[in-house]
Design an enzyme around this catalytic site. Structure first.
Site, short mmCIF file in Angstrom:
data_model
loop_
_atom_site.label_atom_id
_atom_site.label_comp_id
_atom_site.label_asym_id
_atom_site.label_seq_id
_atom_site.Cartn_x
_atom_site.Cartn_y
_atom_site.Cartn_z
N ASP A 190 0.82 -1.29 -0.03
CA ASP A 190 0.05 -0.01 -0.09
C ASP A 190 1.03 1.23 -0.07
O ASP A 190 1.76 1.16 0.76
CB ASP A 190 -1.03 -0.08 1.21
CG ASP A 190 -2.10 0.79 1.18
OD1 ASP A 190 -2.38 1.30 0.15
OD2 ASP A 190 -2.43 1.25 2.32
N GLU A 274 -1.76 -0.65 -5.62
CA GLU A 274 -3.08 -0.21 -6.02
C GLU A 274 -2.69 0.62 -7.34
O GLU A 274 -1.62 1.01 -7.53
CB GLU A 274 -3.77 0.74 -5.03
CG GLU A 274 -4.54 -0.15 -4.07
CD GLU A 274 -5.04 0.75 -2.91
OE1 GLU A 274 -6.30 1.05 -2.77
OE2 GLU A 274 -4.16 1.45 -2.34
N CYS A 327 -11.56 -7.64 6.09
CA CYS A 327 -10.58 -8.36 6.79
C CYS A 327 -9.80 -9.38 6.10
O CYS A 327 -10.37 -10.28 5.22
CB CYS A 327 -11.25 -9.39 7.94
SG CYS A 327 -10.25 -10.40 8.81
N CYS A 330 -10.58 -13.44 7.18
CA CYS A 330 -11.97 -13.99 6.86
C CYS A 330 -12.84 -13.49 5.85
O CYS A 330 -13.58 -13.84 5.42
CB CYS A 330 -12.59 -14.04 8.07
SG CYS A 330 -13.55 -12.57 8.82
N CYS A 347 -11.29 -7.51 13.87
CA CYS A 347 -12.59 -7.94 13.05
C CYS A 347 -13.66 -8.70 13.83
O CYS A 347 -13.50 -9.47 14.85
CB CYS A 347 -12.07 -9.17 12.18
SG CYS A 347 -13.50 -9.87 11.17
N CYS A 350 -13.98 -12.72 12.85
CA CYS A 350 -13.06 -13.74 13.26
C CYS A 350 -12.30 -13.33 14.24
O CYS A 350 -11.35 -13.98 14.94
CB CYS A 350 -12.26 -14.20 12.06
SG CYS A 350 -10.98 -13.12 11.44
N ASP A 357 -2.96 -0.19 7.51
CA ASP A 357 -2.36 -0.49 6.26
C ASP A 357 -1.71 -1.88 5.93
O ASP A 357 -1.73 -2.09 4.66
CB ASP A 357 -1.12 0.45 6.51
CG ASP A 357 -1.44 2.19 6.54
OD1 ASP A 357 -2.79 2.15 6.21
OD2 ASP A 357 -1.03 2.62 7.37
ZN LIG Z 1 -12.09 -11.50 9.99
#
Ligand SMILES: [Zn+2]
Length: 373
Positions: A190, A274, A327, A330, A347, A350, A357
């Protein structure tokens, strides 16, 4: 593959005189034929071709103005070729009617930036790595700082003088570039403001700090320069000082970007980042300066061509892909992360804890690999 190698040269006093003469003659020839072309255009005549200009130069003008014979003949021919290109562009603009179709401009003797191009023939351009010298037509051997070696055929050399009154030669070489041995390492990253680059493995590469310090210094010097009296000795001294710092900043930035892009290409087979929409971000005035510092677009440009040279795969993923909101463990999407202030989060699906970042760069790598598959 054509590749340019730029070296600083240190001409002695005699060589400096010869260089000044050559810059002057190249400018003269450019302006002379531009004038001819403009007059012809106004009289409704057919434009003279570059070959005709060059023949006229060698068969007539050089007989009339014998001082033109004292300089590198390629410098003059290339001045005509440059003019021709500027002229072709002018006609293209007239045809498309897209831009204002201004005639090519006369070259001013009051410029601070000079250059001419010479062609390679019969070893008239050579580089001596051991002695740190470069041979150029009409100059003979010139002291230089030859910090990089190349392996290939020299095609041409462009000699330039910067506003800071330093001299450089850029040697264009036809090289065979060998692909790097394959590796199974991959990287996603990133690009950021406080950190230049954040890798999927957590590694962070900061922006070079001294750059912004030097830039503040440059702004101060430029303000001082603006106050100096026009065409005074002090103003010229100040102008050179400003130009020097400006070049130093550009060099430092370029050096940083090249080293980093080369390292990434060397170490990884697959590289994913990106696709940054610079024009979109630049609307934010406060960020604009920082972004130009970071030179993201230059960096991704380097990655692109270096990957092609060395047999690597560089993938740019869609800029609308929400890399920071997903995430990486997951796949749960957390839209609260649209808020840029949230730097780390857990998250709710999960339970993994994420650095904003690093999580984004992990997603970038994943998405790139998905596209590749
Ligand atoms: Zn997750």
């Amino acid at each position: 593959m054509l590749r340019a190698y730029k070296y600083r040269i240190y001409p002695d006093e005699t060589q400096k005189v010869q260089l000044a003469k050559t810059f002057g003659c190249a400018r003269f020839v450019y302006n002379y034929y531009l004038d001819k072309k403009i007059k012809g255009y106004e009289n409704g005549e057919k434009s003279i071709s570059k070959i005709d200009c060059n023949n006229h130069l060698n068969r007539e003008l050089k007989k009339e103005l014998i001082w033109l014979k004292e300089v590198d003949k390629f410098a003059l021919t290339n001045a005509i070729y440059n003019l021709d290109e500027a002229y072709q562009n002018f006609f293209r603009r007239v045809k498309t009617g897209k831009d204002k179709a201004g005639f090519p401009k006369f070259k001013s003797r009051h410029s601070n930036r000079f250059s001419y191009k010479s062609n390679s023939t019969n070893n008239n351009i050579e580089v001596d790595y051991a002695k740190n010298k470069i041979k150029l037509p009409k100059l003979k051997w010139c002291d230089a700082k030859v910090h990089r070696e190349f392996d290939g055929e020299i095609k041409s050399a462009t000699i330039s003088q910067n506003p800071s009154e330093r001299y450089f030669v850029s040697i264009l070489v036809d090289e065979k570039i060998k692909e790097l041995p394959k590796t199974n390492k991959e990287i996603g990253f990133d690009l950021g403001l406080s950190q230049f680059l954040i890798e999927n493995n957590g590694n962070k590469i900061p922006n070079p700090k001294h750059l912004s310090k030097n830039e503040r210094k440059l702004a101060k010097l430029q303000r001082q320069l603006a106050k100096k009296q026009k065409s005074s000795k002090n103003r010229n001294k100040m102008r050179i000082k400003v130009a020097r710092l400006h070049e130093k900043i550009t060099d430092t930035r370029k050096d940083f970007l090249h080293k980093l892009s080369s390292q990434i290409i060397n170490e990884n087979q697959v590289i994913v980042s990106e696709d940054i929409n610079i024009s979109g971000i630049i609307k934010n005035q406060r960020l604009a300066k920082a972004i130009s510092d970071a030179s993201w677009s230059e960096f991704t440009r380097q990655l692109e061509y270096k990957a092609a040279w060395y047999g690597r795969t560089y993938i740019k993923i869609d800029r609308f892909y929400p890399s920071s909101q997903i995430c990486s463990n997951c796949g749960f999407k957390n839209i609260e992360l649209k808020n840029l202030k949230i730097r780390d989060w857990t998250c709710e699906s999960c339970g993994s804890h994420h650095d904003r970042d690093i999580n984004a760069s992990q997603n970038i790598l994943k998405e790139g690999k998905r596209m590749l598959a």
